[in-house]
Design a protein around this motif. Structure first.
Motif, PDB file in Angstrom:
ATOM      1  N   ASN A  47       0.840  -1.194   0.000  1.00 46.20           N
ATOM      2  CA  ASN A  47       0.000   0.000   0.000  1.00 46.20           C
ATOM      3  C   ASN A  47       0.887   1.262   0.000  1.00 46.20           C
ATOM      4  OD1 ASN A  47      -1.550   2.253   0.981  1.00 46.20           O
ATOM      5  ND2 ASN A  47      -3.162   0.784   1.508  1.00 46.20           N
ATOM      6  N   ASP A  49       0.391   4.374   0.112  1.00 47.10           N
ATOM      7  CA  ASP A  49       0.135   5.467   1.071  1.00 47.10           C
ATOM      8  C   ASP A  49       0.421   5.041   2.507  1.00 47.10           C
ATOM      9  OD1 ASP A  49      -0.767   7.280  -0.893  1.00 47.10           O
ATOM     10  OD2 ASP A  49      -2.620   6.103  -1.038  1.00 47.10           O
ATOM     11  N   LEU A  50       0.024   3.811   2.841  1.00 47.38           N
ATOM     12  CA  LEU A  50       0.157   3.380   4.236  1.00 47.38           C
ATOM     13  C   LEU A  50       1.594   2.983   4.609  1.00 47.38           C
ATOM     14  CD1 LEU A  50      -3.203   1.438   4.811  1.00 47.38           C
ATOM     15  CD2 LEU A  50      -2.555   3.707   5.647  1.00 47.38           C
ATOM     16  N   GLU A  53       3.461   5.970   5.803  1.00 43.61           N
ATOM     17  CA  GLU A  53       2.860   6.407   7.071  1.00 43.61           C
ATOM     18  C   GLU A  53       3.332   5.525   8.238  1.00 43.61           C
ATOM     19  OE1 GLU A  53      -1.431   6.942   6.986  1.00 43.61           O
ATOM     20  OE2 GLU A  53      -1.506   6.841   9.178  1.00 43.61           O
ATOM     21  N   ALA A 120       6.782   3.412  -2.478  1.00 43.36           N
ATOM     22  CA  ALA A 120       6.663   3.795  -1.058  1.00 43.36           C
ATOM     23  C   ALA A 120       8.014   4.263  -0.512  1.00 43.36           C
ATOM     24  CB  ALA A 120       6.129   2.630  -0.240  1.00 43.36           C
ATOM     25  N   LYS A 123       8.609   7.810  -1.740  1.00 41.98           N
ATOM     26  CA  LYS A 123       7.762   8.736  -0.986  1.00 41.98           C
ATOM     27  C   LYS A 123       8.331   9.019   0.407  1.00 41.98           C
ATOM     28  CE  LYS A 123       2.892   8.977  -0.992  1.00 41.98           C
ATOM     29  NZ  LYS A 123       1.565   8.326  -1.075  1.00 41.98           N
ATOM     30  N   THR A 124       8.771   7.945   1.056  1.00 40.31           N
ATOM     31  CA  THR A 124       9.332   8.089   2.407  1.00 40.31           C
ATOM     32  C   THR A 124      10.623   8.906   2.344  1.00 40.31           C
ATOM     33  OG1 THR A 124       8.492   5.874   2.830  1.00 40.31           O
ATOM     34  CG2 THR A 124       9.954   6.808   4.486  1.00 40.31           C
ATOM     35  N   LYS A 127      10.011  12.526   2.165  1.00 43.95           N
ATOM     36  CA  LYS A 127       9.565  13.080   3.455  1.00 43.95           C
ATOM     37  C   LYS A 127      10.710  13.218   4.463  1.00 43.95           C
ATOM     38  CE  LYS A 127       4.753  11.953   3.193  1.00 43.95           C
ATOM     39  NZ  LYS A 127       3.612  11.220   3.669  1.00 43.95           N
TER      40      LYS A 127
END
Ligand code: CP3
Length: 332
Positions: A47, A49-50, A53, A120, A123-124, A127
């Motif tokens: 996932n 998005d998750l 997170e 993912a 994305k991480t 961030k």
């Protein structure tokens, strides 16, 4: 350079970075909330998005120096075509190996299957920019993956006779090595700046298995990772001879398990060391945690050292205890 890179690459001893294996997971109520709504663990690992997170959840709480991507070592068997599922209160259950041989697997198909993992990681990584934190990617060591693929569940102390067919083992080992390298390369390409290799069942290898299935195959991955310009930390859990392992495999740093005698290992190993504290201590009182972690910090005060545990954070751990421990390391 972030603190972990300073310790591993520069060999700095005046800082002690800290992170925890299994720092993202069931001991955190915010993870359990997500998990409750996502029963299929493999799907959760895919996932886009998750995953970022969950990966960042522990960094919201604690002053730790690394994020480790939320994923699993069994994503490799999954991606090469062996069914993998996780059963509550039991652990992983793997399916038939037949599908692997008939799947017509190619590098591109493998990458496509794990594409959400790589997205993912990107994305991480974005961030974490400018935060002076490491983003750790990881794989299972070939031996541990072989054990899971053949045994089809976590082994109990002794390995069954299933592991005795050399032809099956060698064939699988080739597949594992090939795709694990691809998985390392793609994680690095998408922003992982350290790779950790988990050999959770290293302690179960017989003397005749160690050379080929642990030393030779892990060395291949270590050399490959180094060739990408990225440090590699190895965790050969409960292996008898850490000194020989380090001399043979030559990782950038080694994570020790909690049964290792820390004063002894300090004399034997010159490369950076990570870990060691028994995760069970975090279920007890603060005084014991303080005494034992101070002992470790004292022992390694003149050696390049990264604070971590001798295995993953246990699900019963109180997050406040981890916070206490992080502050202890930071104030040392
Ligand atoms: O460290 C982190 O926070 C990153 C995420 C991570 C997971 N697994 C998530 C996970 C990492 C680095 C792993 C590695 C892993 N996976 C290992 C090597 C480290 C070790 O513990 O020895 C192994 C052997 C596995 C295989 C595996 N995955 C098992 C045996 C299990 C079930 C038992 C257990 O420990 O939970 C898993 C499931 C798993 N992987 C969970 C998490 C958060 C729990 C899933 C859940 O039920 O919610």
């Amino acid at each position: 350079m972030n603190p972990i890179e300073q310790v591993i690459i520069k060999g700095k001893t005046d800082i002690t970075p800290v992170w925890f294996m299994r720092q993202a997971g069931r001991y955190l109520p915010e993870f359990r909330d997500i998990r409750l709504k996502n029963q299929d663990f493999i799907k959760l690992c895919l996932n886009v998005d998750l995953v970022p997170e969950i990966t960042l959840q522990p960094l919201e709480r604690f002053e730790i120096d690394a994020a480790i991507i939320f994923s699993d070592i069994l994503m490799i068997p999954y991606a090469v075509g062996q069914p993998v599922r996780f059963q509550k209160d039991f652990g992983p259950i793997l399916g038939s190996l037949e599908k692997i041989e008939n799947s017509g697997l190619t590098e591109q198909k493998f990458i496509n299957k794990l594409d959400p993992v790589y997205k993912a990681i990107s994305k991480t990584s974005i961030k974490l920019k400018n935060k002076k934190k490491s983003l750790i990617g990881f794989v299972g060591a070939p031996w541990t993956i072989l054990v899971y693929m053949i045994n089809k569940q976590s082994p109990k102390k002794e390995l069954s006779k299933m592991l005795s067919d050399e032809k099956v083992k060698d064939n699988l080992l080739k597949i594992i090595l090939n795709y694990t390298k691809i998985h390392i390369r793609e994680q690095v390409k998408h922003g992982a700046d350290i790779i950790q290799i988990f050999d959770s069942w290293a302690g179960l290898a017989s003397n005749s298995d160690i050379k080929k299935y642990i030393y030779e195959s892990t060395t291949e991955l270590v050399e490959f990772t180094k060739s990408l310009g990225v440090p590699v930390i190895c965790f050969p859990r409960e292996i008898e001879n850490y000194k020989e392992y380090v001399n043979e495999v030559k990782p950038s740093a080694v994570n020790i398990d909690y049964k290792v005698n820390i004063r002894g290992i300090l004399k034997e190993i010159s490369i950076p060391i990570q870990g060691g504290l028994d995760p069970k201590l975090l279920l007890g009182d603060k005084n014991t945690v303080k005494n034992e972690s101070t002992k470790i910090l004292d022992t390694f005060k003149d050696h390049p050292y990264i604070f971590n545990l001798g295995h993953g954070v246990l699900p019963q751990t109180d997050p406040n205890m981890l916070e206490y421990l992080v502050n202890l390391v930071k104030d040392y």
